[in-house]
Design a protein around this motif. Structure first.
Motif: not given
Length: 1089
Positions: A82-86, A111-114, A132-136, A1036-1044
């Motif tokens: 998945t796009e969120r790396y699972k 760390i790593g740049r998507p 898998l190629h996920l980060y540059d 979930n975005n680049e800055k943070k992940t918080v529960d719904a």
């Protein structure tokens, strides 16, 4: 509206992102597995086409979908990332028909740049590892052990930073990848690497190829005996394997998808971005390539994925148009195409814009979407319920009943349609010209109202009237026998099947009669204590001609009773409560489950489970279908049983997954319905509605009915104008002019009933339509269409010029009344207090509508507000203006009448890149952003300090997993005032994957209850592949992940209704609410969409 929101899908995603073919459900079965971003569908290839086996949600956006078969496995396994790396590995369990998780894990790095070009996931053909190629700059390896189990993952550094594609090569002793990349001078090259699993590193590969086509973007690894790789460019196709090299030129195009035809890789199908399908043929001699050839086969939807199934049948999955099942023919048709479309699968994606309208003026919203892209662009009219296509109609007033009869019991089709009126009966029949004309059945009595008609055994017909039953021969049409009502009594209600008649006379008399050969035999007669309101003897047991039970609805005690036949012995009596009498009862069987339906005079419908062997009624449920009396009638279509409930809100009752569903029919009031299947109109229904009798066929029976209007161009904005009964759209058409591909932009006017183009205004070269609005202005009675445009010039980063065009519809034509030049792109237009509010680049600008001295109208600038990066989305309410910014989230502006100025009141200081905004109520605003999240903010007008008042506080966050392009207020369903859902306000959203969703604002107690249910459901319903629901729904975005928070997942909550009874009970015990109550509360929620 409130802070507590419920998010639910009304139309599932339909854009196909991935597909693969293999033996997944058993070693002998060929399966097509399709991913629609957040769902997986598994189909079985059968002689009759594709059969669906499973359709499940995935708690993630699917980035990789690959089948593979480790050594020693009898059938394929499915790898999903998945796009969120699972990631997970799934296996089919043939006994339960479910997916089992073989392995799962998380491959994210701290760390790593998507990667910019999307994630790449590949599996070594010999099943030694997953890459898998996920980060540059990193290549992640998950090795397999010799039993085919996955081991711990590790990263290998990859020098190439701008990777375009990676594939494993076939037939290499060590796992080898080919990497297509771009260097910092924009040249493109190919490199190969061997993966050394022990050293966890790369070894320079056997060969490389420099300076490829500048448009090279896709690698196709070729299986043995040839090996090597095909590189697809925009102008060339190249084959290389280190020792040999072959290139051919092609017509300039961008290839988006490929599918392998033969196991040895000698033929490949290629699909380009204009929907053209090609066949690439590789000829070789042992291990040496001897030729490359490309042939044009025909046109399909723009393919995102191509899967060759078998016997020249190919699945074309599309994100931009309908997906297709096609057959490749050996001979071309008259247009030179080898492609024959066998089936189309509707796709609404990408929904770029939509509007909610009530075209039939029935108080039920329909969504009209701008769907698809490029040549597959279309408008789609999406409505709740079922469409009836009228085939023929005739004016007839005062119809009291309808029955169809066959001229002989063995006939395939119906011949007669019996139409009953208050003092006569008419008989219609199909003549040779397939027209209905009046005829006679001599043995029927025509000078009175008919209560019931039926084909009976021994090739006979029966007619029940107020005074008698007439038994008539089919062949001679003559009267064979007659049963007369006792003197002083008349028949009030009657029903029959092929062998039995049940009727009621005044005074509560119930008479049971059996039909013999040429004879009517009265078998039993009883008297009940009250008058009888309705009857049914529809056979649902083993014998299709004989019923062992009778259902009777009563006056006075308002009950429904079940009697044994032939003894008329009472088994069950169920009181319905209330004062409204039952008007229609029906015993029926759906999907092998028997039900009793009982309809009342006020539009309510009860359904009970009916035990055929004991006659017991259980599991009582009540729904409200309309406000007028309902009559029930069964009909069948495609071997399934349906019940038509005729009333002021005609509804079809049907069953899916052993669950009763109700779909409204797109007709106004219907008084009677009868199945009427003739050779000319097979599988049709005869329908009596106000003043006319019509014959029509059903569309697919489902919750949502979708009608397509193909445009052949890409519609990007749409708007409806009630007064002129038109739609206006902004669209783009790709045209060839002097062999140069150019885009032409239009504003088009369409009729809101036929959807035909009425008028077109062509925009200037490079001028895009960005926004469209129907509005009126102060001191002017006309209604106008306003269009905002931008001049998109290749050399500019941001448009520096645009226009606002004001049109009026006159005699079905667009007339340009006024135009105003702007200093940028007009991203948004809103009607605002009799003026026009425009968002132009970073500025909000207000225009007033002024009459010039020469009598012409024009737009004059009144005031504005700077302070945005790009003001893309604007909504207004009263004097408040809510702005969604490209990167600076949501801000709130206020227009001050006295000063004639706009000022900022508050803003959200989070950095959200917005994709849509909407105002839920005066204080709460909802936004969608480009990481597929939803969030809600609230203005703090009561806060103590200016600093707090100037801040929009985030009060709700949720990961939708879908890119929302537009919110609109409205509802897809009729709001019935008596249901709890009746006063819940909703907004509808449309997404890139073709999802139509609903956000409903709930009262707090409602929300708390459903939240409890959701937290229990998460424990009982496990995500496919062990994926976690809580992680999936966390913002979930680049800055943070918080529960719904303050958003509920309606899809999960409504899946409660599909659980088995034991699981429902488990949840019911945990919450302390009965299963019946839970079902009722959840069914209420399903009525929101």
């Amino acid at each position: 509206m409130s802070v507590w929101n419920y998010v639910v899908t009304a139309h599932k995603p339909t854009a196909v992102t991935h597909s693969c073919v293999g033996n997944f459900t058993s070693p002998q079965e060929l399966n097509l597995i399709i991913s629609k971003c957040t769902r997986i569908e598994i189909h079985l290839l059968s002689p009759h086409g594709l059969q669906p086996m499973l359709d499940v949600p995935i708690y993630g956006r699917i980035a990789t979908l690959e089948l593979f078969r480790p050594p020693g496995e009898p059938q394929d396994l499915l790898f999903i990332a998945t796009e969120r790396y699972k990631f997970c590995v799934l296996q089919w369990d043939g006994e339960t028909s479910e997916l089992i998780t073989r392995a799962m894990g998380d491959v994210s790095d701290r760390i790593g740049r998507p990667t910019d070009n999307g994630q790449i996931g590949i599996i070594d053909p010999d099943c030694r590892l997953v890459g898998l190629h996920l980060y540059d700059g990193l290549f992640k390896v998950i090795p397999f052990d010799n039993k085919g189990q996955l081991k711990e993952a590790f990263n290998i550094r990859l020098e190439e930073l701008q990777v375009l594609d990676i594939k494993f090569l076939y037939g290499c002793s060590k796992p080898t990848i080919a990497v297509l990349y771009q260097d910092n001078k924009d040249a493109r090259h190919l490199k190969t690497y061997e993966v050394a699993l022990k050293d966890k590193d790369f070894i320079e590969g056997p060969w490389s190829q420099n300076n490829l086509d500048n448009g090279a973007g896709l690698l196709i690894p070729v299986p043995l005996p040839l090996g090597g790789v095909v590189i697809i460019g925009e102008e060339t196709i190249v084959y290389c394997n280190g020792s040999s090299f072959k290139a051919i030129p092609i017509r300039p195009s961008i290839t988006r998808a490929y599918g392998r035809v033969d196991p040895d890789g000698s033929r490949y199908l290629l699909g380009d971005n204009s929907g053209l399908l090609y066949l690439l043929v590789i000829s070789y001699d042992r291990e040496r390539i001897t030729g490359l050839k490309i042939e044009h086969l025909g046109e399909t939807s723009v393919a995102s994925t191509i899967s060759y199934l078998d016997n020249a049948v190919v699945y074309i999955g599309s994100k931009y148009g309908d997906s297709q099942l096609i057959k490749l023919n050996l001979q071309s048709d008259e247009k030179g195409s080898y492609v024959e479309v066998l089936e189309k699968y509707v796709n609404l994606g990408p929904i770029v814009d939509f509007c909610v309208v009530d075209l039939e003026r029935q108080g039920q919203g329909q969504v009209v979407t701008c769907s698809g892209a490029y040549k597959d662009g279309s408008l789609r009219i999406v409505r709740n319920g079922i469409g009836i296509n009228e085939q023929a109609s005739v004016e007839l007033q005062g119809i009291k009943g309808l029955w169809s009869l066959r001229s002989s019991t063995s006939d395939q089709y119906d011949t007669y349609l019996v139409v009953s009126f208050i003092s006569e009966t008419r008989i219609l029949a199909m003549n040779m010209e397939d027209e209905l004309e009046e005829t006679e059945i001599e043995g029927f009595y025509a000078q009175t109202q008919t209560l019931f008609c039926q084909n009976a055994i021994h090739d006979q017909l029966i007619q029940v009237t107020g005074s008698s039953i007439r038994l008539v021969s089919c062949a001679s049409r003559e009267l064979l026998d007659e049963w007369n009502a006792p003197s002083g009594f008349s028949v009030n209600v009657a029903t029959a099947n092929a062998t039995q008649i049940l009727l009621a006379t005044g005074g509560g008399h119930l008479v049971y009669i059996e039909i013999g050969n040429g004879k009517l035999n009265e078998v039993k007669h009883i008297q009940l204590e009250y008058e009888i309101a309705c009857l049914d003897v529809n056979p649902i047991g083993q014998n299709a001609n004989f019923s062992t039970m009778a259902a009777v609805g009563m006056w006075t005690d308002i009950s429904v009773r079940i009697f044994w036949l032939p003894s008329l012995e009472l088994i069950t009596k169920e009181s319905l409560g209330g004062e409204i009498i039952p008007r229609s009862v029906l015993m029926c069987s759906f999907e092998g489950v028997s039900y009793l339906l009982c309809a009342l005079g006020d539009g309510h419908l009860f359904n009970f489970l009916l035990n055929v062997s004991t006659g017991e009624l259980s599991n009582r449920k009540k729904v409200s279908l309309g406000t007028q009396p309902i009559t029930l009638r069964t009909f069948s279509s495609k071997d399934a049983t349906y019940v038509f409930a005729a009333s002021d809100r005609p509804t079809v009752v049907y069953s899916s997954n052993k669950k009763l569903l109700y779909s409204n029919v797109n007709l106004k009031e219907v008084s009677h319905m009868s199945p009427f299947s003739s050779a000319a109109f097979p599988d049709s229904l005869a329908i009596a509605k106000e003043g006319e009798l019509s014959i029509g066929t059903f569309d697919e029976i489902q919750k949502l009915h979708i009608r397509s209007i193909p445009l052949g161009e890409h519609a990007r904005r749409i708007c409806h104008q009630e007064q002129s009964r038109t739609f206006a759209i902004c669209s783009i058409k790709n045209c060839l002019i002097n062999n140069e591909e150019t885009e032409i932009h239009f504003v088009r006017l369409l009729d809101d009933q036929t959807f035909e183009f009425m008028s077109t205004y062509q925009l200037d070269a490079f001028e895009y339509g960005c926004s469209i609005l129907s509005c009126s202005f102060s001191d002017d009675n006309n209604v106008y269409y306003c269009v905002g445009t931008a001049y998109v010039l290749p050399e500019e980063n941001e448009p520096t010029k645009g226009r606002i065009l004001v049109f009026v519809v006159e005699d079905g034509k667009l007339q340009l009344i006024a135009e105003k030049e702007t200093k940028g792109a007009v991203y948004s237009l809103n009607a605002f207090n009799g003026k026009l509010l425009a968002a132009i680049n970073q500025k909000i600008q207000l225009y007033k509508w002024m009459l010039r001295e020469d009598g012409a109208w024009e737009l004059q600038s009144e005031c504005g507000h700077h302070g945005h990066i790009l003001a893309l989305y604007v909504q207004t309410r009263g004097d408040f203006i809510v702005v969604g910014d490209l990167m600076k989230s949501i801000s709130l502006l206020l227009y001050k009448h006295e000063e004639g100025a706009i000022e900022e009141r508050a803003r959200d200081y989070n950095a959200n890149w917005m994709s849509a905004v909407e105002i839920l109520d005066d204080d709460i605003y909802i936004g969608a952003e480009n990481n597929f999240n939803l969030f809600a903010v609230r203005k703090n007008s009561d806060a103590a300090t200016d600093e707090e008042r100037g801040r929009l506080e985030a009060v709700g966050e949720y990961h939708l997993g879908e890119f929302v392009n537009r919110f609109r207020h409205g509802s897809l369903v009729m709001r019935l005032p008596d249901s709890e859902a009746g006063n819940i306000s909703t907004i509808i959203f449309g997404t890139v994957n073709g999802v139509i969703g609903v956000v409903a604002s709930l009262p707090h107690d409602h929300y708390v209850f459903l939240e409890k249910l959701q937290s229990q459901l998460v424990k009982v319903i496990k995500g496919v592949g062990g994926l976690s629901h809580e992680q999936w729904r966390s913002f979930n975005n680049e800055k943070k992940t918080v529960d719904a928070r303050n958003f509920l997942d309606g899809d999960l909550i409504e899946s409660f209704l599909d659980l088995s009874r034991p699981k429902m009970e488990e949840i019911s015990n945990a919450i302390g609410v009965s299963v019946e109550d839970l079902c009722k509360r959840v069914e209420e929620m399903t009525r929101l969409h």
